[in-house]
Design a protein around this motif. Structure first.
Motif, PDB file in Angstrom:
ATOM      1  N   SER A 214       1.049  -0.945  -0.073  1.00 50.71           N
ATOM      2  CA  SER A 214       0.000  -0.073  -0.078  1.00 50.71           C
ATOM      3  C   SER A 214       0.812   1.435   0.078  1.00 50.71           C
ATOM      4  O   SER A 214       1.961   1.105   0.559  1.00 50.71           O
ATOM      5  CB  SER A 214      -0.938  -0.009   1.280  1.00 50.71           C
ATOM      6  OG  SER A 214      -1.802   1.150   1.391  1.00 50.71           O
ATOM      7  N   ASP A 215       0.520   2.305  -0.697  1.00 52.61           N
ATOM      8  CA  ASP A 215       1.036   3.674  -0.432  1.00 52.61           C
ATOM      9  C   ASP A 215       0.822   4.342   0.997  1.00 52.61           C
ATOM     10  O   ASP A 215       1.448   5.120   1.372  1.00 52.61           O
ATOM     11  CB  ASP A 215       0.340   4.538  -1.680  1.00 52.61           C
ATOM     12  CG  ASP A 215       0.640   4.207  -2.888  1.00 52.61           C
ATOM     13  OD1 ASP A 215       1.784   3.634  -3.108  1.00 52.61           O
ATOM     14  OD2 ASP A 215      -0.058   4.549  -3.866  1.00 52.61           O
ATOM     15  N   HIS A 216      -0.079   3.633   1.713  1.00 53.33           N
ATOM     16  CA  HIS A 216      -0.069   4.091   3.383  1.00 53.33           C
ATOM     17  C   HIS A 216       0.443   3.005   4.167  1.00 53.33           C
ATOM     18  O   HIS A 216      -0.105   3.022   5.368  1.00 53.33           O
ATOM     19  CB  HIS A 216      -1.560   4.424   3.367  1.00 53.33           C
ATOM     20  CG  HIS A 216      -2.101   5.375   2.449  1.00 53.33           C
ATOM     21  ND1 HIS A 216      -1.855   6.538   2.310  1.00 53.33           N
ATOM     22  CD2 HIS A 216      -2.931   5.093   1.248  1.00 53.33           C
ATOM     23  CE1 HIS A 216      -2.607   7.413   1.430  1.00 53.33           C
ATOM     24  NE2 HIS A 216      -3.318   6.306   0.720  1.00 53.33           N
ATOM     25  N   ALA A 217       1.450   2.445   3.760  1.00 55.51           N
ATOM     26  CA  ALA A 217       1.923   1.199   4.767  1.00 55.51           C
ATOM     27  C   ALA A 217       2.302   1.700   5.940  1.00 55.51           C
ATOM     28  O   ALA A 217       2.281   0.943   7.020  1.00 55.51           O
ATOM     29  CB  ALA A 217       3.231   0.528   3.873  1.00 55.51           C
ATOM     30  N   PRO A 218       3.202   2.898   6.195  1.00 61.65           N
ATOM     31  CA  PRO A 218       3.557   3.227   7.571  1.00 61.65           C
ATOM     32  C   PRO A 218       2.272   3.304   8.409  1.00 61.65           C
ATOM     33  O   PRO A 218       2.381   3.215   9.780  1.00 61.65           O
ATOM     34  CB  PRO A 218       4.446   4.634   7.300  1.00 61.65           C
ATOM     35  CG  PRO A 218       4.892   4.165   6.001  1.00 61.65           C
ATOM     36  CD  PRO A 218       3.707   3.524   5.163  1.00 61.65           C
ATOM     37  N   VAL A 232       4.967  -5.640  13.811  1.00 64.34           N
ATOM     38  CA  VAL A 232       5.003  -5.148  12.384  1.00 64.34           C
ATOM     39  C   VAL A 232       6.135  -4.984  11.776  1.00 64.34           C
ATOM     40  O   VAL A 232       6.808  -4.564  12.293  1.00 64.34           O
ATOM     41  CB  VAL A 232       3.915  -4.178  11.996  1.00 64.34           C
ATOM     42  CG1 VAL A 232       3.566  -3.928  10.728  1.00 64.34           C
ATOM     43  CG2 VAL A 232       2.469  -4.390  12.604  1.00 64.34           C
ATOM     44  N   THR A 233       6.505  -5.531  10.510  1.00 70.34           N
ATOM     45  CA  THR A 233       7.790  -5.292   9.729  1.00 70.34           C
ATOM     46  C   THR A 233       7.564  -4.483   8.580  1.00 70.34           C
ATOM     47  O   THR A 233       6.529  -5.053   7.758  1.00 70.34           O
ATOM     48  CB  THR A 233       8.484  -6.616   9.323  1.00 70.34           C
ATOM     49  OG1 THR A 233       8.645  -7.338  10.742  1.00 70.34           O
ATOM     50  CG2 THR A 233       9.700  -6.187   8.642  1.00 70.34           C
ATOM     51  N   LEU A 234       7.872  -3.398   8.455  1.00 70.55           N
ATOM     52  CA  LEU A 234       8.059  -2.607   7.154  1.00 70.55           C
ATOM     53  C   LEU A 234       9.224  -2.918   6.230  1.00 70.55           C
ATOM     54  O   LEU A 234      10.281  -2.969   6.554  1.00 70.55           O
ATOM     55  CB  LEU A 234       8.259  -1.163   7.233  1.00 70.55           C
ATOM     56  CG  LEU A 234       6.831  -0.472   7.962  1.00 70.55           C
ATOM     57  CD1 LEU A 234       7.250   0.895   8.147  1.00 70.55           C
ATOM     58  CD2 LEU A 234       5.643  -0.628   6.898  1.00 70.55           C
ATOM     59  N   ILE A 235       8.940  -3.738   5.162  1.00 69.40           N
ATOM     60  CA  ILE A 235       9.625  -4.175   4.263  1.00 69.40           C
ATOM     61  C   ILE A 235       9.916  -2.913   2.884  1.00 69.40           C
ATOM     62  O   ILE A 235       8.888  -3.013   2.242  1.00 69.40           O
ATOM     63  CB  ILE A 235       9.454  -5.539   3.486  1.00 69.40           C
ATOM     64  CG1 ILE A 235       9.392  -6.491   4.701  1.00 69.40           C
ATOM     65  CG2 ILE A 235      10.570  -6.082   2.536  1.00 69.40           C
ATOM     66  CD1 ILE A 235       8.665  -7.854   4.579  1.00 69.40           C
ATOM     67  N   PRO A 236      11.298  -2.504   2.688  1.00 72.80           N
ATOM     68  CA  PRO A 236      11.334  -1.722   1.320  1.00 72.80           C
ATOM     69  C   PRO A 236      10.915  -2.585   0.272  1.00 72.80           C
ATOM     70  O   PRO A 236      11.465  -3.673  -0.193  1.00 72.80           O
ATOM     71  CB  PRO A 236      12.748  -1.272   1.478  1.00 72.80           C
ATOM     72  CG  PRO A 236      13.210  -1.422   2.919  1.00 72.80           C
ATOM     73  CD  PRO A 236      12.254  -2.527   3.393  1.00 72.80           C
ATOM     74  N   ALA A 237      10.466  -1.937  -0.720  1.00 68.61           N
ATOM     75  CA  ALA A 237      10.040  -2.486  -2.217  1.00 68.61           C
ATOM     76  C   ALA A 237      10.129  -1.419  -3.297  1.00 68.61           C
ATOM     77  O   ALA A 237       9.767  -0.227  -3.093  1.00 68.61           O
ATOM     78  CB  ALA A 237       8.703  -3.262  -2.055  1.00 68.61           C
ATOM     79  N   TYR A 241       6.304  -1.690 -12.182  1.00 65.30           N
ATOM     80  CA  TYR A 241       5.696  -0.942 -13.306  1.00 65.30           C
ATOM     81  C   TYR A 241       6.064   0.645 -12.998  1.00 65.30           C
ATOM     82  O   TYR A 241       6.399   1.354 -14.113  1.00 65.30           O
ATOM     83  CB  TYR A 241       4.177  -1.256 -13.370  1.00 65.30           C
ATOM     84  CG  TYR A 241       3.339  -0.452 -14.149  1.00 65.30           C
ATOM     85  CD1 TYR A 241       3.637  -0.923 -15.766  1.00 65.30           C
ATOM     86  CD2 TYR A 241       2.734   0.441 -14.079  1.00 65.30           C
ATOM     87  CE1 TYR A 241       3.013  -0.084 -16.896  1.00 65.30           C
ATOM     88  CE2 TYR A 241       2.207   1.374 -15.038  1.00 65.30           C
ATOM     89  CZ  TYR A 241       2.153   1.014 -16.435  1.00 65.30           C
ATOM     90  OH  TYR A 241       1.638   1.860 -17.276  1.00 65.30           O
ATOM     91  N   SER A 242       5.652   0.946 -11.788  1.00 63.29           N
ATOM     92  CA  SER A 242       5.731   2.325 -11.610  1.00 63.29           C
ATOM     93  C   SER A 242       7.250   2.853 -11.107  1.00 63.29           C
ATOM     94  O   SER A 242       7.572   4.135 -11.247  1.00 63.29           O
ATOM     95  CB  SER A 242       4.850   2.665 -10.391  1.00 63.29           C
ATOM     96  OG  SER A 242       5.374   2.147  -9.168  1.00 63.29           O
ATOM     97  N   LYS A 243       8.015   1.804 -10.952  1.00 62.23           N
ATOM     98  CA  LYS A 243       9.363   2.031 -10.407  1.00 62.23           C
ATOM     99  C   LYS A 243       9.394   2.940  -9.074  1.00 62.23           C
ATOM    100  O   LYS A 243      10.638   3.680  -8.771  1.00 62.23           O
ATOM    101  CB  LYS A 243      10.248   2.899 -11.468  1.00 62.23           C
ATOM    102  CG  LYS A 243      10.208   2.079 -12.864  1.00 62.23           C
ATOM    103  CD  LYS A 243      10.818   0.613 -12.751  1.00 62.23           C
ATOM    104  CE  LYS A 243      10.557   0.037 -14.066  1.00 62.23           C
ATOM    105  NZ  LYS A 243      11.189  -1.550 -14.132  1.00 62.23           N
ATOM    106  N   GLN A 244       8.417   3.106  -8.410  1.00 58.00           N
ATOM    107  CA  GLN A 244       8.464   3.958  -7.359  1.00 58.00           C
ATOM    108  C   GLN A 244       8.884   3.002  -6.020  1.00 58.00           C
ATOM    109  O   GLN A 244       8.227   2.040  -5.887  1.00 58.00           O
ATOM    110  CB  GLN A 244       6.903   4.541  -7.297  1.00 58.00           C
ATOM    111  CG  GLN A 244       6.904   5.525  -8.292  1.00 58.00           C
ATOM    112  CD  GLN A 244       5.260   6.249  -8.055  1.00 58.00           C
ATOM    113  OE1 GLN A 244       4.633   5.860  -7.302  1.00 58.00           O
ATOM    114  NE2 GLN A 244       5.008   7.440  -8.741  1.00 58.00           N
ATOM    115  N   ALA A 245       9.539   3.714  -5.098  1.00 58.42           N
ATOM    116  CA  ALA A 245       9.770   3.197  -3.702  1.00 58.42           C
ATOM    117  C   ALA A 245       8.374   3.208  -3.134  1.00 58.42           C
ATOM    118  O   ALA A 245       7.883   4.230  -2.647  1.00 58.42           O
ATOM    119  CB  ALA A 245      10.939   3.812  -3.418  1.00 58.42           C
ATOM    120  N   LYS A 246       8.374   2.146  -2.278  1.00 57.89           N
ATOM    121  CA  LYS A 246       7.143   2.129  -1.342  1.00 57.89           C
ATOM    122  C   LYS A 246       7.737   0.822  -0.033  1.00 57.89           C
ATOM    123  O   LYS A 246       8.787   0.403  -0.246  1.00 57.89           O
ATOM    124  CB  LYS A 246       5.872   1.532  -2.021  1.00 57.89           C
ATOM    125  CG  LYS A 246       5.967   0.379  -2.708  1.00 57.89           C
ATOM    126  CD  LYS A 246       4.379   0.139  -3.327  1.00 57.89           C
ATOM    127  CE  LYS A 246       4.290   1.378  -4.163  1.00 57.89           C
ATOM    128  NZ  LYS A 246       2.793   0.879  -5.068  1.00 57.89           N
TER     129      LYS A 246
END
Length: 290
Positions: A214-218, A232-237, A241-246
């Motif tokens: 999600s774009d609202h992961a945090p 909870v663990t936040l994993i960088p990805a 397609y969009s090449k955007q970091a989330k």
């Protein structure tokens, strides 16, 4: 580790293997043999020999497992095969013991002329419980169990599924001697047994793992922590397609919390991409302690 600690450690493994072998032997002589049902693997061969020639099952179990024991010694290693030796010896002993008790009238077996489905269901649960305990603590009772453990180690296949496949082949061959309807009841017992084996192997405590993109992961992660008191663990990805970091959110919850977590995610981001996976044998804070 001192000698007393080693003895305690070994006993914690050997005792469950002895228990599992006893449960398995009891299931064979209490449910399978009195109803002329079958089993798979080497045990199936020993039962057929018993039906045809009256040879004691404990004796053929011991003799037929010797070659497979040597194979396991080469492939699985001395430590693993030591517990296999315990399993084979324990199974033969308990088969001998229960057979003596049945012949003496101390145990009245579950023999039936009409309710074979009940016999096959309880046989499957009992045999699967016994084998599952033995497998979970690193032992086998010989026979196809050794082959299943070797294939499971090499290819990662489920031991229950391997045993099921081999058992179907051997039980199919027993049609030459066993009535067809008894084979069908036997297949019910074998299937139930394989499910119970996998259940015990994977762990009685099952949970669900959520992977949330999600774009609202945090914000989702903070809400889970605050509302559900779960780690909870936040994993960088990076979106392909969009090449955007989330970020991806990873969280493990109990089965009772699935609906609540799903609702929390939707309340923040109704378009979130959510993947839910089965998780078995969970250890750590908030779950079963090791």
């Amino acid at each position: 580790m001192n000698s007393s600690s080693k003895i305690v450690s070994i006993s914690k493994t050997v005792a469950p293997i002895l228990l599992g072998a006893a449960v398995y032997a009891f299931g064979l002589l209490y449910f399978i043999v009195p109803n002329q049902l079958m089993e798979g693997g080497v045990t199936g061969i020993t039962i057929l020999l018993n039906y045809a020639f009256g040879i004691p099952i404990f004796l053929t179990t011991l003799l037929l497992n010797l070659p497979l024991f040597l194979l396991g010694w080469k492939v699985l290693g001395a430590r693993q095969i030591a517990y296999t030796g315990v399993g084979i010896g324990a199974l033969s002993f308990f088969l001998w013991l229960f057979e003596r008790m049945i012949n003496a009238g101390w145990i009245v077996t579950f023999g039936t002329e009409r309710d074979f489905i009940l016999a096959s269901l309880y046989a499957g649960v009992t045999l699967g419980l016994g084998l599952g305990i033995v497998f979970r603590f690193g032992g086998t009772t010989g026979g196809v169990d050794i082959v299943a453990r070797i294939l499971s180690r090499k290819f990662g296949w489920s031991m229950g599924q391997i045993i099921l496949a081999v058992d179907v082949i051997i039980i199919g061959a027993s049609l030459l001697y066993i009535p067809r309807e008894k084979i069908l009841y036997t297949l019910v017992a074998v299937f139930i047994s394989s499910r119970v084996i996998d259940f015990i192997q994977e762990g009685a405590y099952a949970a669900k793992a959520f992977t949330i993109i999600s774009d609202h992961a945090p914000k989702i992660a903070d809400l889970i922590t605050a509302e559900m008191d779960r780690g909870v663990t936040l994993i960088p990805a990076i979106g392909a397609y969009s090449k955007q970091a989330k970020h991806m959110v990873y969280c493990v919850v109990s089965r009772q919390e699935i609906r609540r977590l799903s609702q929390l995610v939707k309340s923040v981001d109704p378009t979130a991409f959510v993947i839910i996976n089965d998780v078995h044998d969970v250890h750590g804070e908030g779950f079963r302690e090791t």
